[in-house]
Design a protein around this motif. Sequence first.
Motif, PDB file in Angstrom:
ATOM      1  N   THR A  24       0.893  -1.182  -0.015  1.00 57.39           N
ATOM      2  CA  THR A  24      -0.183   0.003   0.013  1.00 57.39           C
ATOM      3  C   THR A  24       0.885   1.273  -0.119  1.00 57.39           C
ATOM      4  N   GLU A  25       1.978   1.203   0.769  1.00 53.28           N
ATOM      5  CA  GLU A  25       2.828   2.331   0.917  1.00 53.28           C
ATOM      6  C   GLU A  25       3.319   2.528  -0.600  1.00 53.28           C
ATOM      7  N   VAL A  26       3.731   1.553  -1.443  1.00 51.81           N
ATOM      8  CA  VAL A  26       4.278   1.528  -2.473  1.00 51.81           C
ATOM      9  C   VAL A  26       3.220   2.470  -3.458  1.00 51.81           C
ATOM     10  N   TYR A  27       2.134   1.983  -3.425  1.00 53.09           N
ATOM     11  CA  TYR A  27       1.066   2.396  -4.298  1.00 53.09           C
ATOM     12  C   TYR A  27       0.824   3.842  -4.091  1.00 53.09           C
ATOM     13  N   LEU A  28       0.847   4.369  -2.567  1.00 55.19           N
ATOM     14  CA  LEU A  28       0.501   5.594  -2.258  1.00 55.19           C
ATOM     15  C   LEU A  28       1.678   6.444  -2.733  1.00 55.19           C
ATOM     16  N   HIS A  29       2.858   6.303  -2.780  1.00 57.87           N
ATOM     17  CA  HIS A  29       4.070   6.994  -3.350  1.00 57.87           C
ATOM     18  C   HIS A  29       3.822   7.033  -5.018  1.00 57.87           C
ATOM     19  N   ALA A  30       3.455   6.039  -5.516  1.00 60.42           N
ATOM     20  CA  ALA A  30       3.355   5.910  -6.748  1.00 60.42           C
ATOM     21  C   ALA A  30       2.150   6.900  -7.551  1.00 60.42           C
ATOM     22  N   VAL A  31       1.139   6.833  -6.539  1.00 66.45           N
ATOM     23  CA  VAL A  31      -0.015   7.793  -7.025  1.00 66.45           C
ATOM     24  C   VAL A  31       0.277   9.320  -6.804  1.00 66.45           C
ATOM     25  N   GLU A  32       0.751   9.412  -5.576  1.00 68.46           N
ATOM     26  CA  GLU A  32       1.237  10.906  -5.413  1.00 68.46           C
ATOM     27  C   GLU A  32       2.359  11.351  -6.631  1.00 68.46           C
ATOM     28  N   GLU A  33       2.936  10.515  -7.261  1.00 66.36           N
ATOM     29  CA  GLU A  33       4.043  10.959  -8.044  1.00 66.36           C
ATOM     30  C   GLU A  33       3.111  11.319  -9.155  1.00 66.36           C
ATOM     31  N   ARG A  34       2.038  10.522  -9.564  1.00 68.58           N
ATOM     32  CA  ARG A  34       1.137  10.624 -10.640  1.00 68.58           C
ATOM     33  C   ARG A  34       0.398  11.888 -10.580  1.00 68.58           C
ATOM     34  N   LEU A  35      -0.156  12.155  -9.358  1.00 73.03           N
ATOM     35  CA  LEU A  35      -1.152  13.245  -9.086  1.00 73.03           C
ATOM     36  C   LEU A  35      -0.363  14.527  -9.151  1.00 73.03           C
TER      37      LEU A  35
END
Length: 690
Positions: A189-200
């Motif tokens: 989940t932590e990986v997803y959150l960082h990856a999402v943040e990057e996209r946002l």
Amino acid sequence: MEVLVAVPLPQTFTYHWPFEQAPRFGQRVVVPWGRQKRIGLVYGPCQVSALPEGMDSASLKSVEQVLDDGHLLDGAWRQLIEFAARYYHHPLGLIALEALPKALRVLNARGEEPVMVTKAQAHAEKRLLAHQQAAGVNAKCPEKDGPSPPTVANPPTLTAEQQAAVQACSVAAGFTPLLLYGVTGSGKTEVYLHAVEERLKRGEQVLVLLPEINLTPAAQALYETRLAPHRVVVLHSNLAELQRTKHWFEAATGAADVLIATRLGVLTPMPRLGMVIVDEEHDPSYKQQDGMRYQARDLALMLGKQRGVPVVLGSATPSLESWQKAEEGQYKRLTLTQRAVTGASLPKVELINTANFPAKEGLSWPAMQALVSTFEAGKQSIVFLNRRGYSPQLVCGGCGWVSNCEHCTAHMVWHKSERNLRCHHCGAAQRVPVQCPCCGNQDLTGFGRGTQRIEETLAGLLPKATVLRIDADSTRNKGQMEALLDEAHSGRADVLVGTQMIAKGHDFANVNLVLALNVDASLFSHAYRAPERLFAQLMQVAGRAGRRGGEATMLVQTRYPQHPLFEALKAHDYERFANHEMQARREARMPPFSYQATIRADHRTLGNCLAFLKTARELGDPLIQPDEPVFICDPVPLTVVRVGGVERAQMLIESESRPALHRFLSAWLPLLYEHAGSVRWFLEVDPVEL
Ligand code: ADP
Ligand code: ZN
Ligand code: ZN
């Protein structure tokens, strides 16, 4: 003009377009349909040559009303639903309309568009405006400005493995499938959150798919806190209609940045889509089992391909399909080998041989002891049993009567809490008889054990403990699931007993013991995916224990402790299991080494089902190209042949070439529409229940 209408027929419908403005794909329109009116979607200009014989354009009925300008259902969305229609050989009109929230596709009782549509749309437009203004202000430094988050989020420092995974997600450009293979509790989940943040930060939207509705509240709360002030919305089938419509509009207009959704969310238009995440990608819930029988993970991959964006598939126990692709190098594999929390390790797996330790009321004594000592140590336990109700059947000790369902070839399950007998196939329910309907004997007993019965046994074993049952029955009413999960997460509950519902995804802090019951039936099931499913379930439920450190244990009660599946489980060795299973599939030419479809036939009499399938086969055989081998197997009745008074049979179609299979299906299916008569039939591509 061609209009898509939600009917189970493969064609579009021709109407006259009486308006000055040119029609546009995706516009919602009201069209006359028999004596009623329906909402349809503008598809495209009419092929005059395609008009039914004896019809000219003057005799066509007219579109009555245009409901919107169609700009939300853009070309990208069209591409995806057209792919789905082709791949699943399912009527395009059904797919297109069913992908929309109900308010957008069904007129109200007065034959008008529901008012909530305007409301939801206005809501989304207001949000979109705010979003655009914020983006304007933040254009120079998007990550710094904007209101500060509602709660102070305290993100952990990423481990080196997590960092590498985030990095790989961030640099991925264009369509890139990534398999995030991380043991349970490794911090995916932590990986997803960082990856999402990057996209946002790049101004993109992200779609996050989860397998179960009950995982969405925790995910939403987490994403909202961590990604504030970005807008996070959810879509799943338990949302109130207005809420769902609002969220759909927010995603479709681009007002929302993150959409967290169950499988149905994959068909939501998202204009700024930059990444798709499929969490627990192996989960069977991604497969829709009625209507268009699609696999949301596969559609997510197609979506990524069409939109040219990365797709992250995450799991501790990837599906063999995905694992195979990673082995072949088609998916980039990102591995997390360790649990993220310092000191947390995977639980020790022990097998209890029920030949040596017979179970009493379902529990062997080592299992009971472990439950008692875990409770005394102030820790939580999970008892996993994939069978709900009290007893799978009620039987008469006098004459052998069994609680069969009148409508199905299945037993009615005794639900003691609800004081009834229920058929899990057709839903029929009746009160528990006080005496045998056959011989009048009052000594009726439950045969076998479900979650309710184990709950009762546990209450007797641990009278001071709080025992919670989490299954489809205890979470049926609104809010029940949230309340139960809240109890579980808070630590107030001591023992959680439940079905696969408790096995998935949850990040429980205090669970130290997992006990798995009744697994043996799946070890020797005929279904070729049964070992894969069982292994994934056991690994996942084991994964709920010891997530914050300390010694944790998983106990499995079985009569077959020598089974190779358990060897891999004890070693937490998914790869060993996957390699073993893959070898077996390769030798048997089973998926992912071959491609399958089934034709199901339903009718009041089995004879008609089988006759239709036989005809279908006769029609199909001549269409098979000698250089493109496709095999049509014998028609067979389903294991549970009758459900709700309807008999069911099916026929398997196989090929080692996916294109060959699809070419065959395209040529064959039109003939079936002509020959079905009163038999109801449907096709399933990539079936899983075999
Ligand atoms: P998974 O989905 O891989 O099973 P989760 O994402 O639920 O695992 O993470 C498990 C727990 O580990 C969560 O409570 C999470 O907050 C915590 N966690 C994640 N990454 C780290 C980290 N780098 N350091 C410490 N704790 C972490
Ligand atoms: Zn009897
Ligand atoms: Zn029934």
